[in-house]
Structures are given as structure tokens and as C-alpha cells.
Motif scaffolding. Structure first.
Motif, PDB file in Angstrom:
ATOM      1  N   ILE A   1     -22.532  11.536  17.149  1.00  0.00           N
ATOM      2  CA  ILE A   1     -23.169  10.631  16.191  1.00  0.00           C
ATOM      3  C   ILE A   1     -24.140  11.415  15.304  1.00  0.00           C
ATOM      4  N   PRO A   2     -23.749  11.769  14.087  1.00  0.00           N
ATOM      5  CA  PRO A   2     -24.718  12.362  13.157  1.00  0.00           C
ATOM      6  C   PRO A   2     -25.739  11.301  12.743  1.00  0.00           C
ATOM      7  N   LEU A   3     -27.004  11.648  12.826  1.00  0.00           N
ATOM      8  CA  LEU A   3     -28.069  10.715  12.456  1.00  0.00           C
ATOM      9  C   LEU A   3     -28.810  11.240  11.238  1.00  0.00           C
ATOM     10  N   LYS A   4     -28.897  10.418  10.227  1.00  0.00           N
ATOM     11  CA  LYS A   4     -29.534  10.797   8.969  1.00  0.00           C
ATOM     12  C   LYS A   4     -31.058  10.753   9.106  1.00  0.00           C
ATOM     13  N   PHE A   5     -31.736  11.811   8.701  1.00  0.00           N
ATOM     14  CA  PHE A   5     -33.193  11.823   8.670  1.00  0.00           C
ATOM     15  C   PHE A   5     -33.698  10.800   7.655  1.00  0.00           C
ATOM     16  N   ARG A   6     -34.640   9.997   8.085  1.00  0.00           N
ATOM     17  CA  ARG A   6     -35.294   9.027   7.213  1.00  0.00           C
ATOM     18  C   ARG A   6     -36.769   9.399   7.087  1.00  0.00           C
ATOM     19  N   ASN A   7     -37.303   9.296   5.877  1.00  0.00           N
ATOM     20  CA  ASN A   7     -38.624   9.897   5.621  1.00  0.00           C
ATOM     21  C   ASN A   7     -39.774   8.899   5.491  1.00  0.00           C
ATOM     22  N   LYS A   8     -39.574   7.658   5.878  1.00  0.00           N
ATOM     23  CA  LYS A   8     -40.658   6.684   5.714  1.00  0.00           C
ATOM     24  C   LYS A   8     -41.709   6.832   6.813  1.00  0.00           C
ATOM     25  N   GLU A   9     -42.956   6.979   6.406  1.00  0.00           N
ATOM     26  CA  GLU A   9     -44.113   6.939   7.295  1.00  0.00           C
ATOM     27  C   GLU A   9     -43.997   7.866   8.500  1.00  0.00           C
ATOM     28  N   ASN A  10     -43.710   9.125   8.208  1.00  0.00           N
ATOM     29  CA  ASN A  10     -43.783  10.149   9.246  1.00  0.00           C
ATOM     30  C   ASN A  10     -44.350  11.431   8.644  1.00  0.00           C
ATOM     31  N   ASP A  11     -44.478  12.471   9.447  1.00  0.00           N
ATOM     32  CA  ASP A  11     -45.101  13.702   8.981  1.00  0.00           C
ATOM     33  C   ASP A  11     -44.173  14.563   8.138  1.00  0.00           C
ATOM     34  N   MET A  12     -42.979  14.060   7.861  1.00  0.00           N
ATOM     35  CA  MET A  12     -42.042  14.782   6.999  1.00  0.00           C
ATOM     36  C   MET A  12     -41.663  13.930   5.788  1.00  0.00           C
ATOM     37  N   SER A  13     -42.563  13.043   5.410  1.00  0.00           N
ATOM     38  CA  SER A  13     -42.280  12.113   4.310  1.00  0.00           C
ATOM     39  C   SER A  13     -42.101  12.813   2.968  1.00  0.00           C
ATOM     40  N   HIS A  14     -42.573  14.053   2.881  1.00  0.00           N
ATOM     41  CA  HIS A  14     -42.447  14.796   1.625  1.00  0.00           C
ATOM     42  C   HIS A  14     -41.040  15.344   1.408  1.00  0.00           C
ATOM     43  N   ILE A  15     -40.202  15.278   2.435  1.00  0.00           N
ATOM     44  CA  ILE A  15     -38.844  15.820   2.335  1.00  0.00           C
ATOM     45  C   ILE A  15     -37.901  14.732   1.852  1.00  0.00           C
ATOM     46  N   ALA A  16     -37.163  15.037   0.798  1.00  0.00           N
ATOM     47  CA  ALA A  16     -36.221  14.063   0.248  1.00  0.00           C
ATOM     48  C   ALA A  16     -35.073  13.829   1.220  1.00  0.00           C
ATOM     49  N   GLU A  17     -34.564  12.598   1.254  1.00  0.00           N
ATOM     50  CA  GLU A  17     -33.435  12.283   2.126  1.00  0.00           C
ATOM     51  C   GLU A  17     -32.126  12.762   1.506  1.00  0.00           C
TER      52      GLU A  17
ATOM     53  N   VAL B   1     -25.757  10.230  -0.403  1.00  0.00           N
ATOM     54  CA  VAL B   1     -24.574   9.657   0.246  1.00  0.00           C
ATOM     55  C   VAL B   1     -23.455  10.685   0.293  1.00  0.00           C
ATOM     56  N   VAL B   2     -23.322  11.487  -0.752  1.00  0.00           N
ATOM     57  CA  VAL B   2     -22.296  12.539  -0.766  1.00  0.00           C
ATOM     58  C   VAL B   2     -22.513  13.509   0.385  1.00  0.00           C
ATOM     59  N   GLU B   3     -23.757  13.925   0.586  1.00  0.00           N
ATOM     60  CA  GLU B   3     -24.046  14.844   1.691  1.00  0.00           C
ATOM     61  C   GLU B   3     -23.825  14.166   3.043  1.00  0.00           C
ATOM     62  N   ASP B   4     -24.131  12.874   3.116  1.00  0.00           N
ATOM     63  CA  ASP B   4     -23.874  12.140   4.360  1.00  0.00           C
ATOM     64  C   ASP B   4     -22.382  12.184   4.702  1.00  0.00           C
ATOM     65  N   MET B   5     -21.536  11.914   3.723  1.00  0.00           N
ATOM     66  CA  MET B   5     -20.095  11.891   3.975  1.00  0.00           C
ATOM     67  C   MET B   5     -19.575  13.292   4.319  1.00  0.00           C
ATOM     68  N   ARG B   6     -20.128  14.313   3.684  1.00  0.00           N
ATOM     69  CA  ARG B   6     -19.745  15.690   4.040  1.00  0.00           C
ATOM     70  C   ARG B   6     -20.107  16.000   5.488  1.00  0.00           C
ATOM     71  N   MET B   7     -21.260  15.494   5.926  1.00  0.00           N
ATOM     72  CA  MET B   7     -21.685  15.717   7.308  1.00  0.00           C
ATOM     73  C   MET B   7     -20.698  15.081   8.283  1.00  0.00           C
ATOM     74  N   TYR B   8     -20.277  13.854   7.999  1.00  0.00           N
ATOM     75  CA  TYR B   8     -19.316  13.192   8.886  1.00  0.00           C
ATOM     76  C   TYR B   8     -17.977  13.932   8.882  1.00  0.00           C
ATOM     77  N   ALA B   9     -17.531  14.334   7.714  1.00  0.00           N
ATOM     78  CA  ALA B   9     -16.229  15.000   7.615  1.00  0.00           C
ATOM     79  C   ALA B   9     -16.226  16.321   8.380  1.00  0.00           C
ATOM     80  N   VAL B  10     -17.241  17.150   8.179  1.00  0.00           N
ATOM     81  CA  VAL B  10     -17.297  18.443   8.874  1.00  0.00           C
ATOM     82  C   VAL B  10     -17.446  18.214  10.382  1.00  0.00           C
ATOM     83  N   SER B  11     -18.186  17.196  10.765  1.00  0.00           N
ATOM     84  CA  SER B  11     -18.325  16.884  12.192  1.00  0.00           C
ATOM     85  C   SER B  11     -16.957  16.610  12.810  1.00  0.00           C
ATOM     86  N   ARG B  12     -16.149  15.801  12.137  1.00  0.00           N
ATOM     87  CA  ARG B  12     -14.815  15.490  12.668  1.00  0.00           C
ATOM     88  C   ARG B  12     -13.962  16.758  12.769  1.00  0.00           C
TER      89      ARG B  12
END
Length: 386
Positions: free
Chosen positions: A263-279, A282-293
């Protein structure tokens, strides 16, 4: 986007990049790709090319079947002794008044609220509370099993278990055996984050390391238990860190065969110590799933967690190698909602899940935790079909 992208054999045969063409040929011949080839897929593979290959592998393994289950979550506490930088969910013990702590009685009230309902699994995971020790959770397991013996209990990440075992001064083998005998049936995949020490040191230095995480899952497998595995992507890691993580999982799966799902889990940046990092996009999300498979060739199932991605993006993953979109959940999890996930009140009925899967021309199949097929809904007539 439809569930059919393009013919992978044509795409591989006409691939102008010699390295990618070689990797594609290996995949179509069902040969294992190497570490460096996995990295190369991230670096050079186009979304459409990766998607076509991942979809082909998915259909070779599962056809159009897309699995879901009927589950609910119990989160005993969000009070935690650890301070992971990406976490929006937990509250340190010093600030426990800002969080929640459920008693066994309160958790059993949640379990009993599902009496008479066709749920098959309870998923128990939460923060690491210093006063919720091994004995506390063993009693919870026994109480749930006494009330509803057929309910599959999937619970506790290695982060929670490692802390419980160390505090109880028992070995991993002793602790896992005690938990299993008390009623723990399988392990979820959480707490893995990124195994590579360079990244782990920066985002979750104080909790169990990669070797400890893998040892607990290996021990569970040796006891006849199954488990899942996750990877937290889209923050400060690089492609080789992702492949390193997947490679360690692939090696353990070669050894034990005990993992069901990745299960690839996408980093979410709301209200944590890494909020400055952009999420990630969707294209990168789909690439992550494809390479995982493509890389996780010995993992039978690839899951997209719909509350984290949102419903439409979860549908999209079904064209990029995914064959499982988790369960009905019933608004009983806060972990991703508190981090800014797409679904702030993650509730979906069985009918809604079935419709979601049918809309992209896939075959909805309800499963148990261990992928025993309970019901095929592909021929079901829904009111929404009218």
C-alpha cells in the motif's frame, strides 16, 4: 480515463529508449527487474508507458477483479511518545489533554455497535501511549474475540508492538506469540514509512528502525499470520530510497510469503512539521502505483487507500496496477483526515463502493482480510443502475 490504456506489447516494441525497452521486455516475460531498473522506471518511464505495463501485470494476476472488504477502525489513542515529523495525528504525552484515550469498555462499545452487521474485520491502530501496555491490549484482544469470535482482528503496527514488547521485557517472538494467542489475526502495514536510515533519521528517528519493523513482520509470518506493508512517499525521499524500501520488502516476501498487500501512502502536509513540503501530483501518485506493481512482483495485491486519495483518484489507480481499494471503513478513522486527506469523513457504503468500481468497468468482489472471496457484485443490480 478508461481502464484500458494501450497495448503494452506495442508500447514496449516501439520504445525508443534501449534501457526502458529491455526492462519492458523483462516485465512482459514475467522476469524480475533489478534495483537499478526500478530506479530507472521512476526516472525515465512515461506515465502512459508505466500504466500500460502495470495494468497488464494486474490483469495477468487478477483479471478485472477489484477487491474491497467491510471493515471498521478502532483508534485507541492519538497520544504518542514519538514525534514523527510527518504526523498530523498524534499528540505527545505531555499534551495528552489535546488527544483521546479510549478504555477497553469504550472500544468494546464500538465493536458492539457493529453487532448484526456483515463486517468481517476490525482494524486497530493508533498512537504509542506509555500506559496502554501489552497486558492492556491482550485483554482487549481477548474481549473482542469472546464477544465476536469470527471477527478478524488486524491490529498494531511494529511501532506499537516494539514499544509494548520492550516495555513488557519480552522478546519479539514471545510478544507476537502472546498477541496471536490472545486473538490478533494479522498485522496492518503501517509504521514502515521509508526504511532507508538517511530518511528515517530525518522524519521518524526515535521509533523502531527498518530491521525491527521487518523482524516483527517476519515473526508474524513464521507464526502463520499474514500482514500488509506500506511506503510513505512524496516528501523528502528520492527514487532510490523508494526502491530500497520496496526491495527489502520483496526480499522478505521471497523468504516468508506472508505479505498480502502493498500500500503506497501519499504524504499529506496539513498541520505537521513537514507542512512546507509540497504534496505529490496526481501524475506522480499514479507513477508510484505503477512502479510498485512492476517492482513488487511477489506481492499478490496492490491497494489504494481511497480515504487518503479521494474517490476519483482511487478509481484512476485501477488503471495503474491497483486491484484493491480497501473497505467501507464507515468514518471510523481519523489518521488521514487530520492530515488533510481528500476524504474528511471517510464513509462509503457497500453499494457506493461497488458503483465506484463498476464505473471504471472493473469487477467488484467483496473479500475477507486474507482475500477469500465473499461475494462477486459484478452481476448485482443496484438501485443506482436504474
Amino acid at each position: 480515463m478508461s481502464a484500458r490504456i494501450s497495448d503494452p506489447f506495442v508500447l514496449v516494441a516501439t520504445q525508443p529508449d534501449v534501457q526502458l525497452k529491455k526492462i519492458g521486455e523483462k516485465i512482459l516475460h514475467k522476469e524480475r527487474i533489478s534495483f537499478d531498473e526500478g530506479v530507472l522506471l521512476f526516472e525515465k518511464g512515461s506515465l502512459s508507458w508505466l500504466g500500460a505495463l502495470a495494468n497488464w501485470v494486474r490483469e495477468e494476476k487478477h483479471g478485472n477483479k477489484t477487491y474491497f472488504n467491510r471493515n471498521f477502525h478502532i483508534e485507541p489513542t492519538n497520544v504518542c511518545v514519538f514525534s514523527c515529523k510527518f504526523c498530523s495525528y498524534s499528540r505527545l504525552y505531555a499534551h495528552r489533554d489535546e488527544g483521546w484515550e479510549l478504555s477497553i469498555k469504550q472500544m468494546m462499545h464500538i465493536v458492539k455497535s457493529y453487532d448484526g452487521k456483515p463486517v468481517t474485520e476490525v482494524h486497530i491502530v493508533g498512537g504509542v501511549h506509555p500506559k496502554m501496555n501489552l497486558d492492556f491490549f491482550l485483554e482487549l484482544l481477548r474481549t473482542i474475540k469472546a464477544h465476536r469470535p469470527d471477527l478478524h482482528i488486524k491490529g498494531f503496527t511494529p511501532v506499537e508492538l516494539d514499544y509494548m514488547f520492550r516495555k513488557a521485557k519480552v522478546s519479539v517472538e514471545e510478544g507476537m506469540r502472546m498477541a496471536h494467542e490472545a486473538g490478533l489475526d494479522s498485522l496492518p502495514g503501517g509504521g514502515a514509512e521509508i526504511f532507508h536510515p538517511d530518511i528515517r533519521k530525518q522524519i521518524c528517528e526515535d521509533k523502531v528502525d527498518a530491521d525491527g519493523w521487518l523482524l516483527i513482520h517476519e515473526t508474524a509470518h513464521n507464526l502463520g499470520m499474514h500482514s500488509n506493508a506500506t511506503l510513505l512517499y512524496g516528501h523528502i525521499e528520492q527514487f532510490h530510497h523508494r526502491i530500497d524500501h520496496m526491495d527489502r520488502l520483496r526480499q522478505l516476501q521471497d523468504k516468508t510469503g506472508g505479505f498480502n498487500t502493498f500500500i503506497p501512502l501519499k504524504f499529506r502536509n496539513k498541520e505537521n512539521d513537514m507542512s512546507h513540503i509540497a504534496e505529490s501530483s496526481v501524475v506522480e501518485d499514479m507513477r508510484m502505483y505503477a512502479v510498485s506493481r512492476l517492482y513488487m512482483d511477489n506481492f499478490p495485491h496492490l491497494k489504494a487507500y481511497w480515504p487518503m486519495l479521494g474517490r476519483q483518484n482511487a478509481q484512476l489507480t485501477l488503471s495503474f496496477g491497483v486491484n484493491d481499494i480497501d473497505g467501507t471503513i464507515d468514518d471510523s478513522t481519523k489518521i488521514y483526515a487530520m492530515a488533510g486527506s481528500e476524504e474528511q469523513t471517510p464513509t462509503m457504503s457497500t453499494e457506493e463502493l461497488v458503483r465506484l468500481i463498476k464505473q471504471v468497468n472493473r469487477q467488484p468482489v467483496e473479500r475477507g482480510t486474507l482475500y477469500n472471496e465473499i461475494k462477486d457484485y459484478s452481476g448485482e443490480f443496484l438501485m443506482s443502475d436504474v
